[in-house]
Design an enzyme around this catalytic site. Structure first.
Site, PDB file in Angstrom:
ATOM      1  N   ARG A 144      17.126  56.493  46.045  1.00 36.04           N
ATOM      2  CA  ARG A 144      16.586  57.748  45.543  1.00 36.04           C
ATOM      3  C   ARG A 144      17.624  58.568  44.788  1.00 36.04           C
ATOM      4  O   ARG A 144      17.268  59.383  43.932  1.00 36.04           O
ATOM      5  CB  ARG A 144      15.995  58.558  46.696  1.00 36.04           C
ATOM      6  CG  ARG A 144      17.004  59.013  47.696  1.00 36.04           C
ATOM      7  CD  ARG A 144      16.390  59.636  48.925  1.00 36.04           C
ATOM      8  NE  ARG A 144      17.424  60.318  49.692  1.00 36.04           N
ATOM      9  CZ  ARG A 144      17.724  61.601  49.525  1.00 36.04           C
ATOM     10  NH1 ARG A 144      17.070  62.328  48.651  1.00 36.04           N
ATOM     11  NH2 ARG A 144      18.679  62.153  50.227  1.00 36.04           N
ATOM     12  N   ILE A 145      18.924  58.369  45.068  1.00 33.55           N
ATOM     13  CA  ILE A 145      19.970  59.071  44.331  1.00 33.55           C
ATOM     14  C   ILE A 145      20.569  58.165  43.256  1.00 33.55           C
ATOM     15  O   ILE A 145      20.732  58.575  42.103  1.00 33.55           O
ATOM     16  CB  ILE A 145      21.072  59.575  45.281  1.00 33.55           C
ATOM     17  CG1 ILE A 145      20.484  60.537  46.325  1.00 33.55           C
ATOM     18  CG2 ILE A 145      22.192  60.261  44.497  1.00 33.55           C
ATOM     19  CD1 ILE A 145      21.464  60.974  47.385  1.00 33.55           C
ATOM     20  N   ARG A 181      29.089  58.880  51.509  1.00 36.20           N
ATOM     21  CA  ARG A 181      29.808  59.013  52.770  1.00 36.20           C
ATOM     22  C   ARG A 181      31.169  58.334  52.633  1.00 36.20           C
ATOM     23  O   ARG A 181      31.274  57.242  52.068  1.00 36.20           O
ATOM     24  CB  ARG A 181      29.034  58.373  53.946  1.00 36.20           C
ATOM     25  CG  ARG A 181      27.739  59.071  54.318  1.00 36.20           C
ATOM     26  CD  ARG A 181      27.966  60.455  54.864  1.00 36.20           C
ATOM     27  NE  ARG A 181      26.739  61.097  55.330  1.00 36.20           N
ATOM     28  CZ  ARG A 181      25.924  61.797  54.575  1.00 36.20           C
ATOM     29  NH1 ARG A 181      26.167  61.942  53.278  1.00 36.20           N
ATOM     30  NH2 ARG A 181      24.840  62.366  55.088  1.00 36.20           N
ATOM     31  N   ASP A 210      33.348  63.840  47.111  1.00 29.08           N
ATOM     32  CA  ASP A 210      32.686  64.973  47.753  1.00 29.08           C
ATOM     33  C   ASP A 210      32.600  64.786  49.259  1.00 29.08           C
ATOM     34  O   ASP A 210      32.099  65.660  49.962  1.00 29.08           O
ATOM     35  CB  ASP A 210      31.272  65.146  47.161  1.00 29.08           C
ATOM     36  CG  ASP A 210      30.593  66.432  47.610  1.00 29.08           C
ATOM     37  OD1 ASP A 210      31.249  67.498  47.551  1.00 29.08           O
ATOM     38  OD2 ASP A 210      29.422  66.377  48.023  1.00 29.08           O
ATOM     39  N   GLU A 259      35.534  66.053  58.280  1.00 30.17           N
ATOM     40  CA  GLU A 259      34.938  67.223  57.645  1.00 30.17           C
ATOM     41  C   GLU A 259      34.665  68.294  58.702  1.00 30.17           C
ATOM     42  O   GLU A 259      34.228  67.957  59.801  1.00 30.17           O
ATOM     43  CB  GLU A 259      33.630  66.840  56.937  1.00 30.17           C
ATOM     44  CG  GLU A 259      33.835  65.898  55.761  1.00 30.17           C
ATOM     45  CD  GLU A 259      32.547  65.633  54.986  1.00 30.17           C
ATOM     46  OE1 GLU A 259      31.504  66.234  55.314  1.00 30.17           O
ATOM     47  OE2 GLU A 259      32.588  64.819  54.055  1.00 30.17           O
ATOM     48  N   HIS A 316      31.985  68.576  50.052  1.00 31.00           N
ATOM     49  CA  HIS A 316      30.677  68.079  50.469  1.00 31.00           C
ATOM     50  C   HIS A 316      29.564  69.049  50.060  1.00 31.00           C
ATOM     51  O   HIS A 316      28.806  69.550  50.894  1.00 31.00           O
ATOM     52  CB  HIS A 316      30.626  67.823  51.970  1.00 31.00           C
ATOM     53  CG  HIS A 316      29.583  66.804  52.347  1.00 31.00           C
ATOM     54  ND1 HIS A 316      29.654  66.034  53.475  1.00 31.00           N
ATOM     55  CD2 HIS A 316      28.431  66.414  51.715  1.00 31.00           C
ATOM     56  CE1 HIS A 316      28.598  65.226  53.547  1.00 31.00           C
ATOM     57  NE2 HIS A 316      27.844  65.445  52.477  1.00 31.00           N
ATOM     58  N   GLY A 341      27.255  68.148  47.631  1.00 35.17           N
ATOM     59  CA  GLY A 341      26.259  67.394  46.875  1.00 35.17           C
ATOM     60  C   GLY A 341      24.845  67.911  47.056  1.00 35.17           C
ATOM     61  O   GLY A 341      24.061  67.930  46.107  1.00 35.17           O
TER      62      GLY A 341
END
Length: 344
Positions: free
Chosen positions: A168-169, A250, A274, A279, A299, A301
């Site tokens: 989907r991305i 990721r 990103d 994190e 991060h 996105g």
């Protein structure tokens, strides 16, 4: 810091809902937040992974809202949350001990949204490609320091864009590459490559040829046990010294330490990232933050107002469905029976 939400309305069974890690107190200002009207909502804007602190914060919580993987929910913490009945979130859940949730009768609802594009993440991926190719951070820093042009960028047209994972991305990023005049090559599972061919893109014949041929490589895979470390040191070493690796998916997709070593060795020539192994990444001495050939963003996105409202509409709808006795997008259905047995 905790921020209280809306007060109870007459006739509504009030649930204690806690939202963690809403760094900028964003959710209360979205249109979808109205869905939680009538419930007792607490929002925490700081981050902690201290179980003692979390256990105190969540002591009265029936419904926990998580923002992606910002907080890990493990068995030890779950054992200290006797009132917790539902964890509602969106996307994958490597940060949640699902088996422990099931044992404690805690439902986990998570819409994996596999069939909906994420334009925000795709747009950031392409923004990073452009920023790296045209050295935008370096040029901006030069002007702020009182200088003028600081280097020579690269044109993307005619180069090869490799999309690892045509979902989907990845499919949206591929369309951006095509629009900018790049030759798009796709690698991934058999179904992924077949869909790419139907859409008019080339499918790489094998992994080695894929990595060797990319001028820009963009990663778009879900992080699962099968994909963890799927990009190896050997893969990176096969890349061109002018190639760019973009990762908005990721960090765990790349073998531990492999990217830093590869960048230091000069293959690939740069990275735009990103996502990170730890994190929030707040260590100024982290190697990735100190390489001139790396662009890092925190991060973001999916961090747009439009994407947040889309995502948390799902998250809050899952809460309403639970309140109505018909939980949706349940990833641990055995928890339903345990919840009934414990009187939930």
């Amino acid at each position: 810091m905790a921020i209280d939400g809306t007060a109870a309305r007459a006739g509504v069974r009030v649930m204690k809902i806690t939202i963690l890690d809403d760094y900028f107190d964003t959710l209360r200002h979205l249109p979808c937040f109205a869905k939680l009207a009538g419930h007792d909502v607490a929002v925490f804007t700081d981050h902690t992974q201290d179980d003692d602190v979390l256990a105190e914060r969540l002591r009265e919580t029936e419904v926990l809202v998580l923002i992606r993987e910002r907080t890990k929910i493990d068995a030890a913490l779950l054992g200290r949350l006797p009132k917790l009945r539902l964890i509602s979130q969106r996307s994958v859940y490597p940060h949640i001990d699902i088996d422990a949730c099931t044992r404690h009768g805690v439902i986990v609802s998570s819409n994996l949204h596999a069939d909906t594009p994420s334009y925000a993440a795709a747009e950031l991926s392409w923004a990073l490609v452009l920023a790296a190719a045209r050295q935008i951070p370096r040029q901006v820093a030069s002007m702020k320091a009182g200088h003028w042009q600081a280097g020579l960028g690269h044109t993307l047209r005619g180069k090869t864009l490799g999309v690892f994972g045509y979902g989907r991305i990845g499919s949206v990023v591929a369309s951006y590459g095509k629009a900018f005049g790049l030759h798009v090559v796709v690698f991934g599972g058999e179904d992924s490559r077949a869909r790419a061919v139907v859409d008019g893109y080339e499918a790489a014949r094998d992994k080695q040829a894929f990595f060797a041929g990319c001028d820009v490589l963009s990663l778009h895979l879900r992080l699962t046990p099968a994909t963890r470390g799927i990009v190896t040191a050997e893969d990176l070493a096969a890349m061109k010294p002018t190639a760019l690796v973009v990762n908005t998916s990721r960090a765990g997709l790349v073998a531990p330490g492999a990217l830093v070593e590869a960048l230091a060795a000069g293959r690939p020539g740069g990275a735009a990232l990103d996502v990170f192994d730890i994190e929030p990444l707040r260590a100024p001495d982290d190697p990735l933050l100190n390489m001139d050939n790396v662009i890092c963003t925190p991060h973001i996105g999916y961090v747009t107002e439009e994407e947040y409202d889309l995502q948390f509409t799902d998250v809050f709808d899952q809460i309403l469905a639970y309140a109505e006795g018909r939980p949706t997008n349940v990833v641990n259905p055995d928890a339903l029976l345990r919840l009934q047995n414990r009187g939930g």
